[in-house]
Design an enzyme around this catalytic site. Structure first.
Site, mmCIF file in Angstrom:
data_model
loop_
_atom_site.group_PDB
_atom_site.id
_atom_site.type_symbol
_atom_site.label_atom_id
_atom_site.label_comp_id
_atom_site.label_asym_id
_atom_site.label_seq_id
_atom_site.Cartn_x
_atom_site.Cartn_y
_atom_site.Cartn_z
ATOM 1 N NE ARG A 63 31.074 32.992 48.182
ATOM 2 C CZ ARG A 63 30.778 32.458 49.376
ATOM 3 N NH1 ARG A 63 29.563 32.031 49.620
ATOM 4 N NH2 ARG A 63 31.688 32.380 50.314
ATOM 5 C CG HIS A 67 33.614 28.756 46.424
ATOM 6 N ND1 HIS A 67 33.727 28.653 47.808
ATOM 7 C CD2 HIS A 67 33.659 30.072 46.149
ATOM 8 C CE1 HIS A 67 33.835 29.871 48.323
ATOM 9 N NE2 HIS A 67 33.788 30.752 47.332
ATOM 10 C CG ASN A 95 33.379 25.337 49.682
ATOM 11 O OD1 ASN A 95 33.558 26.405 49.106
ATOM 12 N ND2 ASN A 95 34.019 24.237 49.346
ATOM 13 C CG HIS A 197 33.044 40.291 45.243
ATOM 14 N ND1 HIS A 197 34.250 40.454 45.899
ATOM 15 C CD2 HIS A 197 32.746 38.967 45.332
ATOM 16 C CE1 HIS A 197 34.662 39.288 46.363
ATOM 17 N NE2 HIS A 197 33.770 38.370 46.027
#
Length: 328
Positions: A63, A67, A95, A197
């Protein structure tokens, strides 16, 4: 100067004027072969140690990479700490839920690399994050791939740059495709990367609307599997602390695999942005294909994660190698 040489120079200058952020120096596999030849083994060993301490290392690192790359490119700007005069990317609301284990993985790997005299201050934090992402995917059973390296670390990190750059749990297919296209990624890439995911967790507040107040006529999103709804309501009762976390994949939560797509077929996508991939006729054929074939999914994921790693790469005067990943 010959006419041919002049035309080459002209085309290069046009390229730089039209695409000022395009780098002529490309990232590549084995970039550090003659600089810090064992860097990938060093990073892998540190990631393995961290993984043995906590599985959260896997989703947290993946992740963090995503990001990072979607905001100002893959330049480790998301790792930079805020100062009194600058609110950095990591402190933007989108975040704040990034798990600390992802940051810790990069920082520990960087320290291990810099302990080697020949490697000290030669390997960027951005590259270490890219390597660590590759390693956690493999450790959790996902596809193995060679990672391209040669990125520099970004020179800025501003929370305001994050606005509107990261996909939201409520996104429909058009919104997802638009945001990924802005980063040079197509629909297939988006669907493949959504399989992140397959591991990790989410907080109740991110999906509670789907199980309690979907709309004025239907409190529960009709696309969710009824048994799954009951499970979610038991784990996330009304008015529960919205920060309570649950697994994103209810079947194989610690395995990076194509079960994610089978879950979507069965109405067990946690976010609207997950389930829409199965509901929209434009994306459903891809979901069906990858649910049926882990080989096809692995190949598509390697293509997508490699393309993601090329987004907004900094080279030359546009970047540097940070000695401390958290300090510009």
């Amino acid at each position: 100067m010959g006419r041919f040489s002049f035309l080459i120079l002209l085309s290069l200058s046009l390229c730089l004027s039209l695409f000022p952020h395009t780098s002529l120096a490309q990232i590549r596999q084995n970039y550090y072969a003659n600089i810090c030849p064992n860097v990938e083994k060093i990073v892998q060993a540190e990631v393995q140690k961290k993984f043995q301490q906590t599985f959260v290392t896997v989703p947290a690192t993946i992740r963090l990479f995503f990001h990072d790359c979607f905001v100002q490119g893959c330049d480790a700007s998301v790792i930079v700490a805020s100062t009194g005069s600058n609110k950095a990317e990591k402190d933007h609301p989108d975040n704040l839920s990034l798990a600390g284990d992802g940051f810790d993985t990069v920082i520990k790997a960087k320290a291990a690399v810099d302990k080697i005299p020949a490697c000290k201050n030669k390997v960027s934090c951005a590259d270490i994050l890219a390597m660590a992402t590759r390693d956690v995917i493999a450790l959790s059973g996902g596809p193995k791939y060679a990672v391209e390296l040669g990125r520099l670390d970004g020179l800025s990190s501003k929370a305001s740059d994050v606005n509107g750059k990261l996909p939201q749990a409520s996104f429909n297919l058009d919104q997802l495709n638009s945001m990924f296209a802005a980063n040079g990624l197509n629909q297939a890439d988006m669907i493949a990367l959504s399989a992140a995911h397959s591991v990790g967790f989410s907080h109740c507040g991110k999906f509670s609307n789907r199980i309690y107040n979907f709309n004025s006529k239907t409190p529960v999103d009709p696309t969710i599997n009824k048994t799954y709804v009951t499970q979610l309501q038991n784990m996330c009762p009304r008015n529960v602390d919205s920060r309570i976390a649950i697994n994103m994949d209810p079947i194989t939560p610690t395995k990076f695999d194509n079960i994610y797509y089978k879950n979507l077929q069965n109405g067990m996508g946690l976010f609207t942005s997950d389930q829409i991939l199965n509901q929209d006729r434009r994306s459903k054929p891809t979901v069906d294909a990858w649910a049926a074939s882990s080989t096809a999914f692995d190949s598509a994921f390697i293509t997508a994660i490699t393309k993601l790693g090329r987004v907004g790469v900094k080279t030359g005067r546009n970047g540097k190698i940070r000695s401390d990943c958290g300090v510009l």
